[in-house]
Design a protein around this motif. Sequence first.
Motif, short mmCIF file in Angstrom:
data_model
loop_
_atom_site.label_atom_id
_atom_site.label_comp_id
_atom_site.label_asym_id
_atom_site.label_seq_id
_atom_site.Cartn_x
_atom_site.Cartn_y
_atom_site.Cartn_z
N VAL A 91 10.89 -28.63 74.95
CA VAL A 91 9.60 -28.25 74.21
C VAL A 91 9.95 -26.96 73.21
CG1 VAL A 91 7.19 -27.33 74.30
CG2 VAL A 91 8.01 -29.09 75.90
N GLU A 92 10.62 -25.93 73.55
CA GLU A 92 10.97 -24.79 72.81
C GLU A 92 11.69 -25.59 71.62
OE1 GLU A 92 9.89 -21.89 72.99
OE2 GLU A 92 8.25 -22.53 74.47
N LYS A 93 12.96 -26.43 71.97
CA LYS A 93 13.81 -26.75 71.09
C LYS A 93 13.12 -27.61 69.99
CE LYS A 93 17.91 -29.74 70.51
NZ LYS A 93 18.98 -30.59 71.41
N GLN A 94 12.03 -28.51 70.32
CA GLN A 94 11.32 -29.30 69.24
C GLN A 94 10.39 -28.38 68.40
OE1 GLN A 94 11.50 -32.37 68.50
NE2 GLN A 94 13.03 -32.78 69.92
N LYS A 95 9.98 -27.17 68.97
CA LYS A 95 9.20 -26.21 68.45
C LYS A 95 9.85 -25.56 67.45
CE LYS A 95 5.36 -25.11 71.86
NZ LYS A 95 4.95 -24.11 72.53
N ALA A 96 11.37 -25.38 67.68
CA ALA A 96 12.03 -24.48 66.75
C ALA A 96 12.66 -25.48 65.69
CB ALA A 96 13.35 -24.16 67.41
N ILE A 97 12.82 -26.74 65.88
CA ILE A 97 13.04 -27.72 64.82
C ILE A 97 11.93 -27.79 63.88
CG2 ILE A 97 13.57 -30.25 64.43
CD1 ILE A 97 15.12 -30.21 67.37
N ALA A 106 9.61 -25.72 63.17
CA ALA A 106 9.54 -24.42 62.48
C ALA A 106 10.33 -24.30 61.48
CB ALA A 106 9.50 -23.31 63.58
N GLN A 107 11.72 -25.07 61.73
CA GLN A 107 12.69 -24.61 60.74
C GLN A 107 12.75 -25.57 59.54
OE1 GLN A 107 15.70 -22.67 60.90
NE2 GLN A 107 15.90 -23.46 58.76
N LYS A 108 12.07 -26.93 60.07
CA LYS A 108 11.63 -27.94 58.74
C LYS A 108 10.53 -27.28 57.94
CE LYS A 108 12.67 -32.27 61.30
NZ LYS A 108 12.22 -33.41 62.04
N GLN A 109 9.61 -26.49 58.54
CA GLN A 109 8.30 -26.02 57.92
C GLN A 109 8.92 -24.97 56.72
OE1 GLN A 109 5.23 -27.46 57.73
NE2 GLN A 109 4.82 -25.88 56.15
N TYR A 110 9.94 -24.27 57.50
CA TYR A 110 10.56 -23.09 56.89
C TYR A 110 11.32 -23.59 55.59
CZ TYR A 110 13.64 -18.91 55.80
OH TYR A 110 14.19 -18.02 55.17
N ASN A 111 12.17 -24.79 55.87
CA ASN A 111 13.09 -25.11 54.86
C ASN A 111 12.16 -25.74 53.68
OD1 ASN A 111 15.32 -24.69 56.19
ND2 ASN A 111 15.31 -26.62 56.93
N LEU A 112 11.07 -26.50 54.21
CA LEU A 112 9.86 -27.15 53.09
C LEU A 112 9.43 -26.09 52.34
CD1 LEU A 112 8.53 -29.93 52.41
CD2 LEU A 112 6.62 -29.54 54.03
N GLU A 113 8.98 -25.11 52.89
CA GLU A 113 8.17 -23.91 52.11
C GLU A 113 9.36 -23.32 51.26
OE1 GLU A 113 6.74 -21.27 54.99
OE2 GLU A 113 5.14 -22.64 55.59
N ASN A 114 10.59 -23.28 51.63
CA ASN A 114 11.57 -22.56 50.71
C ASN A 114 11.90 -23.84 49.52
OD1 ASN A 114 11.81 -20.24 51.85
ND2 ASN A 114 13.74 -20.84 53.17
N GLU A 115 11.92 -24.81 50.08
CA GLU A 115 12.29 -25.94 48.86
C GLU A 115 10.95 -25.89 47.78
OE1 GLU A 115 12.46 -29.99 50.70
OE2 GLU A 115 14.54 -29.36 51.52
#
Length: 285
Positions: free
Chosen positions: A64-70, A72-81
């Motif tokens: 669950v924590e791993k999926q949350k981290a993934i 969060a990373q996707k969201q972070y990458n999307l915002e950066n893009e």
Amino acid sequence: MSTKKTTNNTRRTTRRKLKKKKLNKKRLVFLICIICIFIFGINRATLGISKVAQNIDNMKKQEVEKQKAIEAQKQYNLENEKKDALNKKYTIAIDPGHGGKDKGNLGTYAVDGDSKKTVYEKDLDLQIGKKVAGILSKQNDIQVVLTRSDDESVSVDDRVKMINSQSPYVDALVSIHMNAQLGDDSAYGTETYYRMENNSGDKSLELAKYVQKSIASYIPIRDRGVKQQVLEVLRDTRVPAVLVECGFISNPKEQQKLIDEKYQDKLAEGIAQGVLSFLDQHAKR
């Protein structure tokens, strides 16, 4: 004698009783050991099951924590893009012609003795288009839009809609194609088409001149100049737009150059540098 016998019998009886007591004690000790082992085994099994359950629970929590981290990373990458896209000054559309069932022009060349291989325009358009896009993408202030990135059919209407609907707006369009001569194979060289000017602010001719001049400076090729032409992908897009005929696929000698990786690299560099020169001339303030 009688007294002796009685004494002996008494001794035997006593010995038997002692043996029975010893046997009973041994049995009792053995039974206690079995019970202890059984209880120990149950405790171990209980602990084992508990640990297994705990491990499963921990694994679920970790997943669950791993999926949350993934996420969060996707969201972070999307915002950066999104931020990167907003920070870009220019958007360039690269349009590799044809694709899918639409093979475009074709040529053949010898591979082993009498056997021949067919080369399709759509493949060369995509190879060179990707190279141009790769060069431009390395610029910090440019983002690139490809109308197709693999061997797929994309109609001209869809290409035009894709370009016109981009946000931020496209600053320039370069459509990549290969030329061909019907009934002859003597024609060679590169030429760049620009559209009929549809408004006084159109800079397609200027873009065509920069691209054509730059190509001629990067590769030894016949410069066939810039030409005005009514082509749908140029006519209907609302940005400075050019179509580059990179060479004649129908000419065997030029075809050999066009399928060469190093030649493609130089050709792509020439096109990209022409676009950059155009942008430099009209830098956004």
